[in-house]
Design a protein around this motif. Structure first.
Motif, PDB file in Angstrom:
ATOM      1  N   ARG A   9      45.728 -22.506  20.694  1.00 29.19           N
ATOM      2  CA  ARG A   9      47.047 -22.777  20.134  1.00 29.19           C
ATOM      3  C   ARG A   9      46.998 -22.732  18.608  1.00 29.19           C
ATOM      4  O   ARG A   9      47.962 -22.328  17.962  1.00 29.19           O
ATOM      5  CB  ARG A   9      47.565 -24.137  20.583  1.00 29.19           C
ATOM      6  CG  ARG A   9      47.955 -24.235  22.045  1.00 29.19           C
ATOM      7  CD  ARG A   9      49.188 -23.368  22.381  1.00 29.19           C
ATOM      8  NE  ARG A   9      50.317 -23.584  21.476  1.00 29.19           N
ATOM      9  CZ  ARG A   9      51.203 -24.559  21.575  1.00 29.19           C
ATOM     10  NH1 ARG A   9      51.086 -25.461  22.545  1.00 29.19           N
ATOM     11  NH2 ARG A   9      52.191 -24.679  20.707  1.00 29.19           N
ATOM     12  N   TYR A  33      53.096  -7.552  25.148  1.00 34.90           N
ATOM     13  CA  TYR A  33      53.476  -7.359  23.748  1.00 34.90           C
ATOM     14  C   TYR A  33      52.704  -8.335  22.865  1.00 34.90           C
ATOM     15  O   TYR A  33      52.434  -9.467  23.266  1.00 34.90           O
ATOM     16  CB  TYR A  33      54.956  -7.673  23.536  1.00 34.90           C
ATOM     17  CG  TYR A  33      55.959  -6.936  24.377  1.00 34.90           C
ATOM     18  CD1 TYR A  33      56.313  -7.392  25.640  1.00 34.90           C
ATOM     19  CD2 TYR A  33      56.623  -5.817  23.874  1.00 34.90           C
ATOM     20  CE1 TYR A  33      57.278  -6.744  26.392  1.00 34.90           C
ATOM     21  CE2 TYR A  33      57.595  -5.165  24.613  1.00 34.90           C
ATOM     22  CZ  TYR A  33      57.924  -5.635  25.869  1.00 34.90           C
ATOM     23  OH  TYR A  33      58.887  -4.991  26.599  1.00 34.90           O
ATOM     24  N   TYR A  35      53.428 -10.009  19.017  1.00 34.07           N
ATOM     25  CA  TYR A  35      54.340 -10.150  17.898  1.00 34.07           C
ATOM     26  C   TYR A  35      53.696 -11.036  16.834  1.00 34.07           C
ATOM     27  O   TYR A  35      52.948 -11.956  17.135  1.00 34.07           O
ATOM     28  CB  TYR A  35      55.632 -10.844  18.327  1.00 34.07           C
ATOM     29  CG  TYR A  35      56.540 -10.023  19.200  1.00 34.07           C
ATOM     30  CD1 TYR A  35      56.362  -9.972  20.578  1.00 34.07           C
ATOM     31  CD2 TYR A  35      57.598  -9.312  18.650  1.00 34.07           C
ATOM     32  CE1 TYR A  35      57.213  -9.223  21.373  1.00 34.07           C
ATOM     33  CE2 TYR A  35      58.458  -8.557  19.440  1.00 34.07           C
ATOM     34  CZ  TYR A  35      58.257  -8.520  20.797  1.00 34.07           C
ATOM     35  OH  TYR A  35      59.095  -7.782  21.588  1.00 34.07           O
ATOM     36  N   GLN A  37      54.953 -13.613  13.820  1.00 29.22           N
ATOM     37  CA  GLN A  37      56.126 -14.326  13.333  1.00 29.22           C
ATOM     38  C   GLN A  37      55.754 -15.214  12.155  1.00 29.22           C
ATOM     39  O   GLN A  37      54.965 -16.138  12.306  1.00 29.22           O
ATOM     40  CB  GLN A  37      56.767 -15.169  14.436  1.00 29.22           C
ATOM     41  CG  GLN A  37      58.076 -15.814  14.003  1.00 29.22           C
ATOM     42  CD  GLN A  37      58.744 -16.603  15.106  1.00 29.22           C
ATOM     43  OE1 GLN A  37      58.088 -17.101  16.017  1.00 29.22           O
ATOM     44  NE2 GLN A  37      60.058 -16.712  15.049  1.00 29.22           N
ATOM     45  N   PRO A  43      60.417 -12.710  15.131  1.00 30.43           N
ATOM     46  CA  PRO A  43      59.159 -12.101  15.584  1.00 30.43           C
ATOM     47  C   PRO A  43      59.177 -10.596  15.309  1.00 30.43           C
ATOM     48  O   PRO A  43      60.180  -9.929  15.563  1.00 30.43           O
ATOM     49  CB  PRO A  43      59.147 -12.391  17.085  1.00 30.43           C
ATOM     50  CG  PRO A  43      60.028 -13.590  17.250  1.00 30.43           C
ATOM     51  CD  PRO A  43      61.097 -13.430  16.208  1.00 30.43           C
ATOM     52  N   MET A  88      52.362 -17.172  13.032  1.00 29.55           N
ATOM     53  CA  MET A  88      52.325 -17.447  14.465  1.00 29.55           C
ATOM     54  C   MET A  88      52.224 -16.099  15.168  1.00 29.55           C
ATOM     55  O   MET A  88      52.979 -15.170  14.841  1.00 29.55           O
ATOM     56  CB  MET A  88      53.596 -18.173  14.904  1.00 29.55           C
ATOM     57  CG  MET A  88      53.720 -18.357  16.408  1.00 29.55           C
ATOM     58  SD  MET A  88      52.689 -19.688  17.021  1.00 29.55           S
ATOM     59  CE  MET A  88      53.843 -21.052  16.847  1.00 29.55           C
ATOM     60  N   LEU A  90      52.565 -14.259  18.754  1.00 28.04           N
ATOM     61  CA  LEU A  90      53.179 -14.463  20.064  1.00 28.04           C
ATOM     62  C   LEU A  90      52.827 -13.322  21.002  1.00 28.04           C
ATOM     63  O   LEU A  90      52.919 -12.152  20.632  1.00 28.04           O
ATOM     64  CB  LEU A  90      54.697 -14.535  19.917  1.00 28.04           C
ATOM     65  CG  LEU A  90      55.253 -15.708  19.121  1.00 28.04           C
ATOM     66  CD1 LEU A  90      56.694 -15.440  18.706  1.00 28.04           C
ATOM     67  CD2 LEU A  90      55.176 -16.989  19.945  1.00 28.04           C
ATOM     68  N   GLU A 101      63.584  -9.003  31.412  1.00 26.81           N
ATOM     69  CA  GLU A 101      63.303 -10.117  30.525  1.00 26.81           C
ATOM     70  C   GLU A 101      61.838 -10.160  30.139  1.00 26.81           C
ATOM     71  O   GLU A 101      60.960  -9.818  30.926  1.00 26.81           O
ATOM     72  CB  GLU A 101      63.672 -11.392  31.276  1.00 26.81           C
ATOM     73  CG  GLU A 101      63.239 -12.695  30.673  1.00 26.81           C
ATOM     74  CD  GLU A 101      63.412 -13.836  31.652  1.00 26.81           C
ATOM     75  OE1 GLU A 101      63.999 -13.617  32.729  1.00 26.81           O
ATOM     76  OE2 GLU A 101      62.938 -14.941  31.355  1.00 26.81           O
ATOM     77  N   ALA A 102      61.557 -10.565  28.912  1.00 26.16           N
ATOM     78  CA  ALA A 102      60.191 -10.781  28.466  1.00 26.16           C
ATOM     79  C   ALA A 102      59.903 -12.273  28.442  1.00 26.16           C
ATOM     80  O   ALA A 102      60.725 -13.074  27.999  1.00 26.16           O
ATOM     81  CB  ALA A 102      59.971 -10.183  27.086  1.00 26.16           C
ATOM     82  N   PHE A 103      58.709 -12.627  28.940  1.00 31.20           N
ATOM     83  CA  PHE A 103      58.274 -14.017  28.979  1.00 31.20           C
ATOM     84  C   PHE A 103      57.245 -14.233  27.881  1.00 31.20           C
ATOM     85  O   PHE A 103      56.288 -13.469  27.769  1.00 31.20           O
ATOM     86  CB  PHE A 103      57.640 -14.341  30.335  1.00 31.20           C
ATOM     87  CG  PHE A 103      58.604 -14.269  31.487  1.00 31.20           C
ATOM     88  CD1 PHE A 103      58.922 -13.054  32.070  1.00 31.20           C
ATOM     89  CD2 PHE A 103      59.185 -15.421  31.988  1.00 31.20           C
ATOM     90  CE1 PHE A 103      59.816 -12.986  33.130  1.00 31.20           C
ATOM     91  CE2 PHE A 103      60.067 -15.367  33.052  1.00 31.20           C
ATOM     92  CZ  PHE A 103      60.383 -14.144  33.622  1.00 31.20           C
ATOM     93  N   PHE A 104      57.441 -15.291  27.115  1.00 30.72           N
ATOM     94  CA  PHE A 104      56.569 -15.543  25.979  1.00 30.72           C
ATOM     95  C   PHE A 104      55.589 -16.678  26.242  1.00 30.72           C
ATOM     96  O   PHE A 104      55.901 -17.635  26.953  1.00 30.72           O
ATOM     97  CB  PHE A 104      57.396 -15.899  24.742  1.00 30.72           C
ATOM     98  CG  PHE A 104      58.003 -14.706  24.082  1.00 30.72           C
ATOM     99  CD1 PHE A 104      59.171 -14.151  24.571  1.00 30.72           C
ATOM    100  CD2 PHE A 104      57.395 -14.127  22.983  1.00 30.72           C
ATOM    101  CE1 PHE A 104      59.732 -13.036  23.972  1.00 30.72           C
ATOM    102  CE2 PHE A 104      57.942 -13.012  22.370  1.00 30.72           C
ATOM    103  CZ  PHE A 104      59.113 -12.465  22.874  1.00 30.72           C
ATOM    104  N   GLY A 105      54.432 -16.555  25.611  1.00 35.53           N
ATOM    105  CA  GLY A 105      53.501 -17.669  25.551  1.00 35.53           C
ATOM    106  C   GLY A 105      53.917 -18.614  24.435  1.00 35.53           C
ATOM    107  O   GLY A 105      54.906 -18.378  23.732  1.00 35.53           O
ATOM    108  N   GLN A 106      53.138 -19.673  24.267  1.00 37.36           N
ATOM    109  CA  GLN A 106      53.474 -20.674  23.265  1.00 37.36           C
ATOM    110  C   GLN A 106      52.989 -20.301  21.863  1.00 37.36           C
ATOM    111  O   GLN A 106      53.298 -20.998  20.893  1.00 37.36           O
ATOM    112  CB  GLN A 106      52.901 -22.040  23.661  1.00 37.36           C
ATOM    113  CG  GLN A 106      53.523 -22.609  24.921  1.00 37.36           C
ATOM    114  CD  GLN A 106      54.968 -23.067  24.711  1.00 37.36           C
ATOM    115  OE1 GLN A 106      55.746 -22.508  23.943  1.00 37.36           O
ATOM    116  NE2 GLN A 106      55.340 -24.121  25.400  1.00 37.36           N
ATOM    117  N   ARG A 109      48.915 -20.301  16.298  1.00 40.86           N
ATOM    118  CA  ARG A 109      49.174 -20.458  14.862  1.00 40.86           C
ATOM    119  C   ARG A 109      47.883 -20.155  14.118  1.00 40.86           C
ATOM    120  O   ARG A 109      46.894 -20.871  14.277  1.00 40.86           O
ATOM    121  CB  ARG A 109      49.627 -21.890  14.562  1.00 40.86           C
ATOM    122  CG  ARG A 109      49.707 -22.236  13.093  1.00 40.86           C
ATOM    123  CD  ARG A 109      50.899 -21.637  12.408  1.00 40.86           C
ATOM    124  NE  ARG A 109      52.171 -22.129  12.951  1.00 40.86           N
ATOM    125  CZ  ARG A 109      53.353 -21.637  12.600  1.00 40.86           C
ATOM    126  NH1 ARG A 109      53.431 -20.655  11.739  1.00 40.86           N
ATOM    127  NH2 ARG A 109      54.450 -22.141  13.119  1.00 40.86           N
TER     128      ARG A 109
END
Lengths: 113, 113
Positions: A9, A33, A35, A37, A43, A88, A90, A101-106, A109
């Motif tokens: 994380r 993907y 990204y 940010q 992002p 960050m 992602l 739809e795209a699902f993101f992780g947390q 950082r």
């Protein structure tokens, strides 16, 4: 249960020292993907995989590389992190290109010292 | 070319009021749009999507409106609650770009109790 998992994380790395961020998914999605940010910004897509096909964005620096050894895992390698790479990061997945739809992780950082 | 807003406008509303968040997109070929909610330190979370053959779609307390003529997307949140405070991003996708999910400008929503 988490479906897109990013580790770690929080990551602190030294200036110029290679670092790898990881992403795994339990959704069996074709597309993954990465990204970047930065604070108060949207992002920004670095690259994505459709299965094993790698698609790099034209403005992604060569310092950023990616690997996808199998459907479930994808890695982001930063070969020589600079202070400007602190952000960050992602990871996201989607079942297919286009209208899904795209699902993101947390996110991870990244701090560069 | 594509444009992604790098500024973060803010919207402040009173608890219980309705909120309207706007987004302009640049790619007339985009055919799928998503609204994401992002809380501090977390990854974007899917709220609602809409395809280009529709101009309105409703979810629970949320409505998305699409105006293809002016390339404008809006998110309406009814009876806004403190838990709605977050940054909201629109994202667009099109098959003719290899299914890349590109984020538009974000808006920071602040709900006052």
């Amino acid at each position: 249960d988490a479906m897109v998992i990013q580790n770690p994380r929080y990551q602190v790395t030294q200036f110029g020292k290679p670092v790898t961020l990881s992403c795994s998914q339990t959704l069996n999605h074709n597309v993954m993907y990465w990204y970047q940010q930065k604070s108060s910004q949207a992002p920004k897509l670095l690259f994505h995989y459709y299965d094993k096909d790698f698609n790099n964005e034209a403005d992604t620096p060569d310092n950023f590389q990616s690997r996808r050894p199998n459907t479930s895992f994808c890695f982001l390698d930063i070969r020589s992190p600079g202070l400007g790479d602190a952000a960050m990061y992602l990871c996201a997945t989607s079942r297919d290109n286009g209208n899904t739809e795209a699902f993101f992780g947390q996110g991870t950082r990244l701090t560069v010292v | 070319g594509e444009s992604v807003g790098l500024h973060l406008p803010t919207l402040s509303v009173q608890e219980g009021d309705n909120s309207i968040i706007n987004c302009a997109y640049s790619n007339s070929a985009s055919d799928y749009f998503i609204w994401y909610k992002q809380e501090s330190g977390k990854g974007p979370q899917f709220i609602i999507d809409i395809r280009s053959n529709m101009d309105k779609r409703q979810g629970q307390r949320v409505t998305v409106l699409l105006n293809k003529t002016v390339k404008h997307l809006s998110l309406q949140i009814a009876a806004t609650q403190p838990g709605d405070s977050a940054v909201y991003f629109c994202a667009e996708n099109s098959n003719n770009q290899g299914g890349k999910l590109i984020f538009g400008q974000g808006t920071e929503l602040s709900v006052k109790p």
